[in-house]
Design a protein around this motif. Structure first.
Motif, PDB file in Angstrom:
ATOM      1  N   UNK A 174      10.688   7.215   0.949  1.00  0.00           N
ATOM      2  CA  UNK A 174      10.953   6.619   1.489  1.00  0.00           C
ATOM      3  C   UNK A 174      10.115   5.464   2.267  1.00  0.00           C
ATOM      4  N   UNK A 175       8.858   6.330   1.169  1.00  0.00           N
ATOM      5  CA  UNK A 175       7.089   4.241   1.015  1.00  0.00           C
ATOM      6  C   UNK A 175       6.970   4.663  -0.164  1.00  0.00           C
ATOM      7  N   UNK A 176       6.623   4.417  -0.683  1.00  0.00           N
ATOM      8  CA  UNK A 176       5.371   4.060  -2.410  1.00  0.00           C
ATOM      9  C   UNK A 176       4.939   4.782  -2.654  1.00  0.00           C
ATOM     10  N   UNK A 177       3.928   5.681  -1.450  1.00  0.00           N
ATOM     11  CA  UNK A 177       3.768   7.070  -2.159  1.00  0.00           C
ATOM     12  C   UNK A 177       4.558   8.227  -2.541  1.00  0.00           C
ATOM     13  N   UNK A 178       5.833   7.616  -1.305  1.00  0.00           N
ATOM     14  CA  UNK A 178       6.951   9.198  -1.779  1.00  0.00           C
ATOM     15  C   UNK A 178       7.581   8.725  -3.513  1.00  0.00           C
ATOM     16  N   UNK A 179       7.801   7.637  -3.502  1.00  0.00           N
ATOM     17  CA  UNK A 179       7.958   7.341  -4.815  1.00  0.00           C
ATOM     18  C   UNK A 179       7.076   7.737  -5.924  1.00  0.00           C
ATOM     19  N   UNK A 180       5.983   7.145  -5.775  1.00  0.00           N
ATOM     20  CA  UNK A 180       5.491   6.908  -7.102  1.00  0.00           C
ATOM     21  C   UNK A 180       4.151   8.639  -7.288  1.00  0.00           C
ATOM     22  N   UNK A 181       4.594   9.478  -6.528  1.00  0.00           N
ATOM     23  CA  UNK A 181       4.712  11.439  -6.338  1.00  0.00           C
ATOM     24  C   UNK A 181       5.539  12.058  -6.803  1.00  0.00           C
ATOM     25  N   UNK A 182       7.314  11.020  -6.715  1.00  0.00           N
ATOM     26  CA  UNK A 182       8.589  11.296  -7.077  1.00  0.00           C
ATOM     27  C   UNK A 182       7.976  11.550  -8.959  1.00  0.00           C
ATOM     28  N   UNK A 183       7.156  13.392  -9.212  1.00  0.00           N
ATOM     29  CA  UNK A 183       6.924  12.875 -10.773  1.00  0.00           C
ATOM     30  C   UNK A 183       8.356  13.955 -11.568  1.00  0.00           C
ATOM     31  N   UNK A 184       8.163  13.592 -12.578  1.00  0.00           N
ATOM     32  CA  UNK A 184       9.559  13.496 -13.559  1.00  0.00           C
ATOM     33  C   UNK A 184       9.044  15.148 -13.267  1.00  0.00           C
ATOM     34  N   UNK A 185      10.552  15.612 -14.187  1.00  0.00           N
ATOM     35  CA  UNK A 185      10.617  16.495 -14.555  1.00  0.00           C
ATOM     36  C   UNK A 185      10.480  17.370 -15.886  1.00  0.00           C
ATOM     37  N   UNK A 186      10.724  16.572 -16.942  1.00  0.00           N
ATOM     38  CA  UNK A 186      10.392  17.004 -18.167  1.00  0.00           C
ATOM     39  C   UNK A 186      10.387  15.637 -18.810  1.00  0.00           C
ATOM     40  N   UNK A 187       9.827  15.644 -19.992  1.00  0.00           N
ATOM     41  CA  UNK A 187       9.965  14.049 -20.752  1.00  0.00           C
ATOM     42  C   UNK A 187      10.192  14.598 -22.610  1.00  0.00           C
ATOM     43  N   UNK A 188      10.841  13.306 -22.865  1.00  0.00           N
ATOM     44  CA  UNK A 188      11.150  13.412 -24.232  1.00  0.00           C
ATOM     45  C   UNK A 188      10.374  12.570 -25.047  1.00  0.00           C
ATOM     46  N   UNK A 189      10.375  12.769 -25.973  1.00  0.00           N
ATOM     47  CA  UNK A 189       9.546  12.034 -27.158  1.00  0.00           C
ATOM     48  C   UNK A 189       9.783  10.923 -27.230  1.00  0.00           C
ATOM     49  N   UNK A 212       0.713  -1.186   0.283  1.00  0.00           N
ATOM     50  CA  UNK A 212      -0.011   0.348   0.249  1.00  0.00           C
ATOM     51  C   UNK A 212       1.290   1.799   0.120  1.00  0.00           C
ATOM     52  N   UNK A 213       0.272   2.386   0.090  1.00  0.00           N
ATOM     53  CA  UNK A 213       0.907   3.706  -0.212  1.00  0.00           C
ATOM     54  C   UNK A 213       2.097   3.922   1.151  1.00  0.00           C
ATOM     55  N   UNK A 214       1.699   2.896   1.686  1.00  0.00           N
ATOM     56  CA  UNK A 214       3.135   3.399   3.384  1.00  0.00           C
ATOM     57  C   UNK A 214       3.556   2.215   3.183  1.00  0.00           C
TER      58      UNK A 214
END
Length: 254
Positions: free
Chosen positions: A27-42, A2-4
């Motif tokens: 530290x948690x799964x939530x932290x990991x999933x909410x670590x958003x990309x800073x940019x994108x490469x097409x 779960x997220x925690x």
């Protein structure tokens, strides 16, 4: 999961990676999933080999005709070299100091490669490309819009993409926003937004995912402010009679 859940239970995240992630605020799964990309490469457009030119960033698909390990004694460097062919032609590929690739990629394999075209004395070649086998598995590093994350030493975007992908389908699809609000505002659900912000199907969906999370942040802040106002109102309601009693006592003592 779960997220925690601690990131320590994720396969491939040992003590060394746990420390590095902690330094990144993860530290948690939530932290990991909410670590958003800073940019994108097409990298979603596949380039035919025949139109590849020097200094072009390309993504190509083809079959490996030859794969070898070479050691250059002059610079003491290990090279993995390949020849890849598509319907339009063939191309030389070089990976520097990655000799293990000859055990990963074999003659006859169909692969997708993404990198930059370079020229040397022997002609054009694709330098140090990202690679993925065309074996039916989901592609994370080539042939699509690729998320690029804020990195630290030893934690690359490629590593983060692989770990985030392994976790995403294992977590609950709970949503902090009520379904009626999601529908009324035309927002993506939490699970849809999470998928599109990390592994977007197109750049328009990235914008929709960003809008969803921005709305969610404002929604949470608004709930907090409303909750604090209610607490303050209750305190004031208790204070008014008390203040009236104190004022009466003070007046009587005069």
């Amino acid at each position: 999961m779960n997220f925690s859940t601690s990131v320590s239970i994720i396969p491939g995240v040992g003590p060394a990676f746990q420390k590095k992630l902690k330094d990144m605020g993860i530290a948690t799964v939530r932290d990991l999933l909410l670590y958003f990309p800073r940019s994108y490469e097409d990298l979603s457009q596949i380039t035919p080999i025949e139109i590849c030119r020097e200094d072009m960033a390309v993504c190509i698909e083809g079959t490996i005709l030859d794969m070898q390990e070479v050691r250059t004694f002059k610079k003491r460097m290990h090279l993995a070299t390949a020849i890849i062919q598509d319907a339009s032609g063939s191309l030389r590929v070089l990976w520097f100091n990655q000799p293990y690739l000859t055990t990963v990629l074999k003659k006859g394999d169909r692969v997708c490669l993404a990198g930059r075209m370079v020229r040397d004395k022997q002609g054009l070649y694709l330098s140090n490309p990202a690679y993925e086998p065309l074996d039916g598995r989901e592609r994370l590093h080539t042939g699509r819009i690729i998320p690029v994350y804020q990195e630290t030493r030893g934690v690359s975007s490629k590593w983060l993409r692989r770990v985030i992908w392994s976790v995403m389908k294992s977590v609950p699809k709970e949503d902090i926003l009520p379904g009626t609000i999601v529908q009324e505002q035309g927002l993506l659900s939490f699970s849809e937004a999470l998928c599109e912000i990390h592994f977007p199907s197109n750049l328009k969906h990235v914008e929709q995912a960003q809008m969803r999370f921005a709305f969610e942040e404002l929604f949470v802040i608004s709930l907090f402010v409303l909750s604090e106002r209610k607490k303050l109102a209750r305190v004031k309601a208790h204070m008014i009679p008390l203040n009236q009693e104190l004022m009466a006592r003070f007046t009587k003592s005069l």
